[in-house]
Design an enzyme around this catalytic site. Structure first.
Site, PDB file in Angstrom:
ATOM      1  N   GLY A  14      70.270  65.836  42.717  1.00 36.36           N
ATOM      2  CA  GLY A  14      70.325  67.044  41.782  1.00 36.36           C
ATOM      3  C   GLY A  14      69.752  68.011  41.817  1.00 36.36           C
ATOM      4  O   GLY A  14      69.611  68.732  40.705  1.00 36.36           O
ATOM      5  N   SER A  15      69.335  68.538  42.918  1.00 35.02           N
ATOM      6  CA  SER A  15      68.529  69.588  42.977  1.00 35.02           C
ATOM      7  C   SER A  15      69.161  70.525  43.079  1.00 35.02           C
ATOM      8  O   SER A  15      68.765  71.872  42.509  1.00 35.02           O
ATOM      9  CB  SER A  15      67.294  70.053  44.003  1.00 35.02           C
ATOM     10  OG  SER A  15      67.371  70.209  45.190  1.00 35.02           O
ATOM     11  N   ASN A  16      70.382  70.764  43.342  1.00 25.88           N
ATOM     12  CA  ASN A  16      71.175  71.925  43.432  1.00 25.88           C
ATOM     13  C   ASN A  16      71.924  71.977  42.333  1.00 25.88           C
ATOM     14  O   ASN A  16      71.712  73.244  41.998  1.00 25.88           O
ATOM     15  CB  ASN A  16      72.229  71.948  44.412  1.00 25.88           C
ATOM     16  CG  ASN A  16      71.693  72.243  46.067  1.00 25.88           C
ATOM     17  OD1 ASN A  16      71.622  73.181  46.192  1.00 25.88           O
ATOM     18  ND2 ASN A  16      71.204  70.964  46.753  1.00 25.88           N
ATOM     19  N   MET A  88      78.698  62.629  47.487  1.00 28.36           N
ATOM     20  CA  MET A  88      79.046  62.088  49.415  1.00 28.36           C
ATOM     21  C   MET A  88      80.666  61.563  49.268  1.00 28.36           C
ATOM     22  O   MET A  88      80.059  60.250  49.071  1.00 28.36           O
ATOM     23  CB  MET A  88      77.558  61.739  49.385  1.00 28.36           C
ATOM     24  CG  MET A  88      76.664  62.301  49.243  1.00 28.36           C
ATOM     25  SD  MET A  88      77.044  63.854  50.140  1.00 28.36           S
ATOM     26  CE  MET A  88      75.518  63.685  51.912  1.00 28.36           C
ATOM     27  N   ARG A  89      81.425  62.242  48.738  1.00 20.74           N
ATOM     28  CA  ARG A  89      82.550  61.784  48.960  1.00 20.74           C
ATOM     29  C   ARG A  89      83.884  62.744  49.339  1.00 20.74           C
ATOM     30  O   ARG A  89      83.586  63.490  48.779  1.00 20.74           O
ATOM     31  CB  ARG A  89      83.180  60.956  47.118  1.00 20.74           C
ATOM     32  CG  ARG A  89      84.058  59.659  47.341  1.00 20.74           C
ATOM     33  CD  ARG A  89      83.642  59.268  45.866  1.00 20.74           C
ATOM     34  NE  ARG A  89      82.410  58.397  46.195  1.00 20.74           N
ATOM     35  CZ  ARG A  89      82.637  57.042  46.687  1.00 20.74           C
ATOM     36  NH1 ARG A  89      83.601  56.677  46.758  1.00 20.74           N
ATOM     37  NH2 ARG A  89      81.986  56.221  46.522  1.00 20.74           N
ATOM     38  N   ASN A 105      81.818  73.946  48.368  1.00 15.87           N
ATOM     39  CA  ASN A 105      80.090  72.841  48.590  1.00 15.87           C
ATOM     40  C   ASN A 105      79.097  73.966  49.276  1.00 15.87           C
ATOM     41  O   ASN A 105      79.948  73.970  49.750  1.00 15.87           O
ATOM     42  CB  ASN A 105      81.380  71.677  49.611  1.00 15.87           C
ATOM     43  CG  ASN A 105      80.570  70.592  50.333  1.00 15.87           C
ATOM     44  OD1 ASN A 105      80.105  69.985  49.355  1.00 15.87           O
ATOM     45  ND2 ASN A 105      80.001  70.263  51.514  1.00 15.87           N
ATOM     46  N   HIS A 107      76.530  72.617  51.775  1.00 13.38           N
ATOM     47  CA  HIS A 107      75.916  71.715  53.392  1.00 13.38           C
ATOM     48  C   HIS A 107      74.603  72.157  54.350  1.00 13.38           C
ATOM     49  O   HIS A 107      74.678  73.122  54.738  1.00 13.38           O
ATOM     50  CB  HIS A 107      76.959  71.117  54.006  1.00 13.38           C
ATOM     51  CG  HIS A 107      77.085  70.091  55.253  1.00 13.38           C
ATOM     52  ND1 HIS A 107      76.535  68.837  55.001  1.00 13.38           N
ATOM     53  CD2 HIS A 107      76.501  70.541  56.697  1.00 13.38           C
ATOM     54  CE1 HIS A 107      76.377  68.397  56.519  1.00 13.38           C
ATOM     55  NE2 HIS A 107      76.298  69.084  57.282  1.00 13.38           N
TER      56      HIS A 107
HETATM   57  C1  GAR Z   1      71.402  68.206  49.566  1.00 16.20           C
HETATM   58  O1  GAR Z   1      71.097  69.408  50.798  1.00 16.20           O
HETATM   59  C2  GAR Z   1      73.617  69.186  50.086  1.00 16.20           C
HETATM   60  O2  GAR Z   1      73.562  70.583  50.770  1.00 16.20           O
HETATM   61  C3  GAR Z   1      73.984  67.639  50.672  1.00 16.20           C
HETATM   62  O3  GAR Z   1      72.966  67.310  49.871  1.00 16.20           O
HETATM   63  C4  GAR Z   1      71.867  67.587  49.143  1.00 16.20           C
HETATM   64  C5  GAR Z   1      72.115  66.836  47.371  1.00 16.20           C
HETATM   65  O4  GAR Z   1      71.191  67.180  47.487  1.00 16.20           O
HETATM   66  N1  GAR Z   1      75.258  67.518  50.910  1.00 16.20           N
HETATM   67  C6  GAR Z   1      75.693  67.527  52.135  1.00 16.20           C
HETATM   68  O5  GAR Z   1      75.038  66.712  53.139  1.00 16.20           O
HETATM   69  C7  GAR Z   1      76.707  67.631  52.216  1.00 16.20           C
HETATM   70  N2  GAR Z   1      77.801  66.800  53.438  1.00 16.20           N
HETATM   71  P1  GAR Z   1      70.670  67.510  45.858  1.00 16.20           P
HETATM   72  O6  GAR Z   1      71.418  66.107  44.972  1.00 16.20           O
HETATM   73  O7  GAR Z   1      69.097  67.137  45.670  1.00 16.20           O
HETATM   74  O8  GAR Z   1      71.017  68.929  45.101  1.00 16.20           O
END
Ligand code: GAR
Length: 186
Positions: A14-16, A88-89, A105, A107
């Site tokens: 959940g850092s984003n 991730m779904r 999204n 990525h």
């Molecule tokens: C992020 O780097 C996001 O871009 C990636 O998961 C991470 C989640 O980090 N998403 C994917 O790979 C989608 N295919 P977070 O939970 O710290 O935000």
């Protein structure tokens, strides 16, 4: 005037999600949807008072069934935009049709290169000189759909995966809120 309402979907750290809440966003994040009971992102939501809808996909007969329930929660909360942040779904037709062109999204690669899980490791191991971050509308594929924004970073020969991940995360935390604001205020 009240802001438009958004939901964030996340499965992990959940850092984003946190970066969005710490930015001057043009929308209110009124719901966190999480498919992993116990995920760290839920603690971040609790600390900031963001309501959550947590579900276990295994306890539903089908993706249609859990997406129908998610849609009900989104409508109850008045949500019009959905931001996937480490969700991730794959989204199915049920969700895509209910929120057409309203689901984006982020990525950690320069799509279409290195979709799916472990994109940072994939780029690092492939020996490419650049990777980056992509924000895109989603479709029924894995990290596919029209690209909205991309930013790149160099991969240095001395880079560890952790060092590269740190740079990419910094980029994500700046880029995602910026793109969200541009889309909402457009
Ligand atoms: C992020 O780097 C996001 O871009 C990636 O998961 C991470 C989640 O980090 N998403 C994917 O790979 C989608 N295919 P977070 O939970 O710290 O935000």
């Amino acid at each position: 005037m009240s802001k438009v309402k958004a939901a964030v979907f996340a499965s992990g750290t959940g850092s984003n999600f946190q970066a969005m809440l710490e930015t001057d966003l043009a929308c209110d994040v009124v719901l966190l949807v999480c498919d992993k009971p116990g995920a760290a992102v839920l603690d971040r939501a609790a600390e900031r008072g963001v309501p959550t809808f947590v579900f276990d996909p295994k306890s539903f007969a089908s993706r249609e069934d859990y997406e129908a329930e998610i849609i009900e929660k989104l409508h109850e909360a008045g949500v019009t935009w959905i931001f996937l942040a480490g969700y991730m779904r794959i989204a199915g037709a049920t969700l895509l049709q209910a929120f057409e062109e309203k689901i984006i999204n982020i990525h950690p690669s320069l799509l279409p290169a290195f979709p799916g899980k472990d994109a940072i490791e994939q780029a690092h191991d492939a020996g490419v000189e650049k990777t980056g971050v992509t924000v895109h509308y989603i479709d029924e594929g894995i990290d596919t759909g029209p690209i909205i924004a991309q930013e790149s970073v160099d991969i240095f020969p001395s880079d560890t995966i952790d060092a590269l991940r740190t740079r990419l995360q910094q980029l994500e935390h700046n880029l995602y809120p910026q793109v969200i604001n541009q889309l909402i205020l457009k």
